[in-house]
Enzyme design. Structure first.
Site, PDB file in Angstrom:
ATOM      1  N   SER A 148     -20.849  19.251  -5.310  1.00  8.69           N
ATOM      2  CA  SER A 148     -22.066  18.424  -5.220  1.00  8.69           C
ATOM      3  C   SER A 148     -23.267  19.318  -4.971  1.00  8.69           C
ATOM      4  CB  SER A 148     -21.941  17.437  -4.058  1.00  8.69           C
ATOM      5  OG  SER A 148     -23.195  16.809  -3.806  1.00  8.69           O
ATOM      6  N   TYR A 161     -20.615  15.847   5.014  1.00  6.91           N
ATOM      7  CA  TYR A 161     -20.229  15.840   3.598  1.00  6.91           C
ATOM      8  C   TYR A 161     -20.752  17.109   2.912  1.00  6.91           C
ATOM      9  CZ  TYR A 161     -20.478  14.222  -1.315  1.00  6.91           C
ATOM     10  OH  TYR A 161     -20.380  14.102  -2.686  1.00  6.91           O
ATOM     11  N   LYS A 165     -18.679  20.119   0.994  1.00  2.90           N
ATOM     12  CA  LYS A 165     -18.919  20.494  -0.413  1.00  2.90           C
ATOM     13  C   LYS A 165     -19.271  21.986  -0.524  1.00  2.90           C
ATOM     14  CE  LYS A 165     -18.129  16.598  -2.653  1.00  2.90           C
ATOM     15  NZ  LYS A 165     -17.022  16.463  -3.608  1.00  2.90           N
TER      16      LYS A 165
HETATM   17  P1  NAP Z   1     -16.708   6.481  -7.038  1.00  6.91           P
HETATM   18  O1  NAP Z   1     -17.463   5.931  -8.182  1.00  6.91           O
HETATM   19  O2  NAP Z   1     -16.761   5.768  -5.735  1.00  6.91           O
HETATM   20  O3  NAP Z   1     -15.176   6.658  -7.497  1.00  6.91           O
HETATM   21  C1  NAP Z   1     -14.235   7.120  -6.601  1.00  6.91           C
HETATM   22  C2  NAP Z   1     -12.865   7.209  -7.284  1.00  6.91           C
HETATM   23  O4  NAP Z   1     -11.995   7.920  -6.429  1.00  6.91           O
HETATM   24  C3  NAP Z   1     -12.208   5.873  -7.539  1.00  6.91           C
HETATM   25  O5  NAP Z   1     -11.493   5.976  -8.753  1.00  6.91           O
HETATM   26  C4  NAP Z   1     -11.237   5.726  -6.349  1.00  6.91           C
HETATM   27  O6  NAP Z   1     -10.210   4.821  -6.727  1.00  6.91           O
HETATM   28  C5  NAP Z   1     -10.803   7.177  -6.185  1.00  6.91           C
HETATM   29  N1  NAP Z   1     -10.375   7.632  -4.862  1.00  6.91           N
HETATM   30  C6  NAP Z   1     -11.025   7.515  -3.688  1.00  6.91           C
HETATM   31  N2  NAP Z   1     -10.364   8.121  -2.699  1.00  6.91           N
HETATM   32  C7  NAP Z   1      -9.247   8.658  -3.258  1.00  6.91           C
HETATM   33  C8  NAP Z   1      -8.149   9.410  -2.752  1.00  6.91           C
HETATM   34  N3  NAP Z   1      -8.053   9.731  -1.451  1.00  6.91           N
HETATM   35  N4  NAP Z   1      -7.172   9.794  -3.611  1.00  6.91           N
HETATM   36  C9  NAP Z   1      -7.247   9.474  -4.907  1.00  6.91           C
HETATM   37  N5  NAP Z   1      -8.250   8.765  -5.456  1.00  6.91           N
HETATM   38  C10 NAP Z   1      -9.244   8.357  -4.634  1.00  6.91           C
HETATM   39  O7  NAP Z   1     -17.164   7.994  -6.693  1.00  6.91           O
HETATM   40  P2  NAP Z   1     -17.981   9.064  -7.571  1.00  6.91           P
HETATM   41  O8  NAP Z   1     -19.420   8.930  -7.264  1.00  6.91           O
HETATM   42  O9  NAP Z   1     -17.528   9.009  -8.981  1.00  6.91           O
HETATM   43  O10 NAP Z   1     -17.497  10.414  -6.873  1.00  6.91           O
HETATM   44  C11 NAP Z   1     -16.529  11.270  -7.474  1.00  6.91           C
HETATM   45  C12 NAP Z   1     -16.759  12.678  -7.000  1.00  6.91           C
HETATM   46  O11 NAP Z   1     -18.083  13.088  -7.355  1.00  6.91           O
HETATM   47  C13 NAP Z   1     -16.630  12.900  -5.494  1.00  6.91           C
HETATM   48  O12 NAP Z   1     -16.023  14.167  -5.268  1.00  6.91           O
HETATM   49  C14 NAP Z   1     -18.073  12.957  -5.019  1.00  6.91           C
HETATM   50  O13 NAP Z   1     -18.213  13.717  -3.840  1.00  6.91           O
HETATM   51  C15 NAP Z   1     -18.694  13.662  -6.210  1.00  6.91           C
HETATM   52  N6  NAP Z   1     -20.148  13.498  -6.314  1.00  6.91           N
HETATM   53  C16 NAP Z   1     -20.709  12.271  -6.468  1.00  6.91           C
HETATM   54  C17 NAP Z   1     -22.094  12.190  -6.585  1.00  6.91           C
HETATM   55  C18 NAP Z   1     -22.799  10.858  -6.781  1.00  6.91           C
HETATM   56  O14 NAP Z   1     -24.052  10.828  -6.637  1.00  6.91           O
HETATM   57  N7  NAP Z   1     -22.099   9.787  -7.123  1.00  6.91           N
HETATM   58  C19 NAP Z   1     -22.882  13.337  -6.529  1.00  6.91           C
HETATM   59  C20 NAP Z   1     -22.272  14.570  -6.355  1.00  6.91           C
HETATM   60  C21 NAP Z   1     -20.887  14.645  -6.265  1.00  6.91           C
HETATM   61  P3  NAP Z   1      -9.243   4.063  -5.654  1.00  6.91           P
HETATM   62  O15 NAP Z   1     -10.141   3.253  -4.780  1.00  6.91           O
HETATM   63  O16 NAP Z   1      -8.310   3.242  -6.502  1.00  6.91           O
HETATM   64  O17 NAP Z   1      -8.539   5.161  -4.932  1.00  6.91           O
END
Ligand code: NAP
Length: 257
Positions: A148, A161, A165
């Site tokens: 991130s 967090y 990261k």
């Molecule tokens: P999201 O839309 O909330 O999706 C999260 C996904 O992870 C879902 O498929 C969830 O499904 C699964 N999940 C959650 N905990 C889990 C676990 N312990 N084991 C296996 N699966 C799990 O989140 P996102 O925004 O796409 O984030 C994905 C990644 O991108 C993360 O590493 C986050 O830190 C990073 N990121 C996000 C952003 C942002 O702005 N969105 C920015 C920078 C980095 P279930 O509920 O079925 O488990």
């Protein structure tokens, strides 16, 4: 965004963790459109079934397994399933994260800290450690961590967090060094603020939204699909001399340690 006209990942097998929605799903979809056979996974079987169906409807060779990245047996099942079905694993995208604490860093509890460390760093390392022998056998082994922008620049309210990261970026660079001689490349992407359920509270608060937009030179929140092209590039032969790198996908936000 659409896949490239050249399908760079034909015959490759790709496992993407936490991939039933958001960034993980967008990455699985993109790798699939680029020709890979994809295995999606997350904690809830209903989510896995729905994601697999959605990908299959687009003509992608997709299947799925329930796997909580913090659970060793689940990780083993994920890899056993992949090897049983396809006989190999070429690509692993380690995407899962948790964020149980928002606010003043000094108020975090021990259990919140432990959960952050366990899911965002320890499990990511263990998953990689367990996957490397299989990626090595592939001959095209590639591992990508989803880090991130917070790993480079502290974000107010997301202190713990951000720390995790930063550690993940360090983990990616160190692992790249450790396994280069085994012909496995290790890289990361560092997304900025991307529209998903994870970032909902940040994006939907008008005050925070305005603050965020001011920090993004492109002047808008990113879409999950916009992170996936960088991953597709990193796991393809197009980047065959690239390892230990972190690509920022953040609309131009400042990102440096
Ligand atoms: P999201 O839309 O909330 O999706 C999260 C996904 O992870 C879902 O498929 C969830 O499904 C699964 N999940 C959650 N905990 C889990 C676990 N312990 N084991 C296996 N699966 C799990 O989140 P996102 O925004 O796409 O984030 C994905 C990644 O991108 C993360 O590493 C986050 O830190 C990073 N990121 C996000 C952003 C942002 O702005 N969105 C920015 C920078 C980095 P279930 O509920 O079925 O488990």
């Amino acid at each position: 965004m659409a896949s490239s006209s050249v399908r760079t990942l034909v015959d490759r097998v790709a496992v993407v963790t936490a991939s039933t929605k958001g960034i993980g799903f967008a990455i699985a979809r993109r790798l699939g459109l680029d020709g890979a056979k994809v295995i999606v996974s997350s904690r809830k079987s209903k989510n896995v079934e729905e994601a697999v169906l959605a990908l299959q409807l687009e003509g992608i060779e997709a299947s799925g397994v329930v796997a909580h990245v913090g659970n060793k047996d689940d990780r083993k099942r994920l890899f056993d399933y992949t090897l049983g079905k396809h006989g190999k694993m070429d690509i692993l995208v380690s995407n899962a994260a948790a964020n149980p604490h928002y606010g003043d860093l000094m108020t975090i509890t021990d259990s919140q800290w432990d959960k952050l460390m366990q899911i965002n760093v320890t499990s990511a390392f263990q998953l990689a450690q367990e996957a490397i022998p299989h990626l090595e056998t592939s001959g095209h082994g590639n591992l990508v961590f989803v880090a991130s922008v917070a790993g480079f620049q502290p974000i107010q309210g997301l202190g713990a967090y951000s720390i995790m990261k930063s550690a993940l970026i360090g983990l990616s660079k160190n692992l790249a060094l450790a396994v280069a001689h085994r012909n496995v490349r290790v890289n990361a992407i560092a997304p900025g603020i991307i529209r998903t359920d994870f970032s909902k509270t940040l994006i939907e608060d008008p005050l925070k939204h305005n603050d965020i937009i001011k920090r993004i030179p492109l002047g808008r929140i990113g879409e999950a699909e916009e992170t996936a092209g960088a991953v597709s590039f990193l796991v393809s032969d197009e980047s065959s001399y690239l390892t230990g790198e972190t690509i920022s996908v953040n609309g131009g936000m400042e990102s440096r340690m």
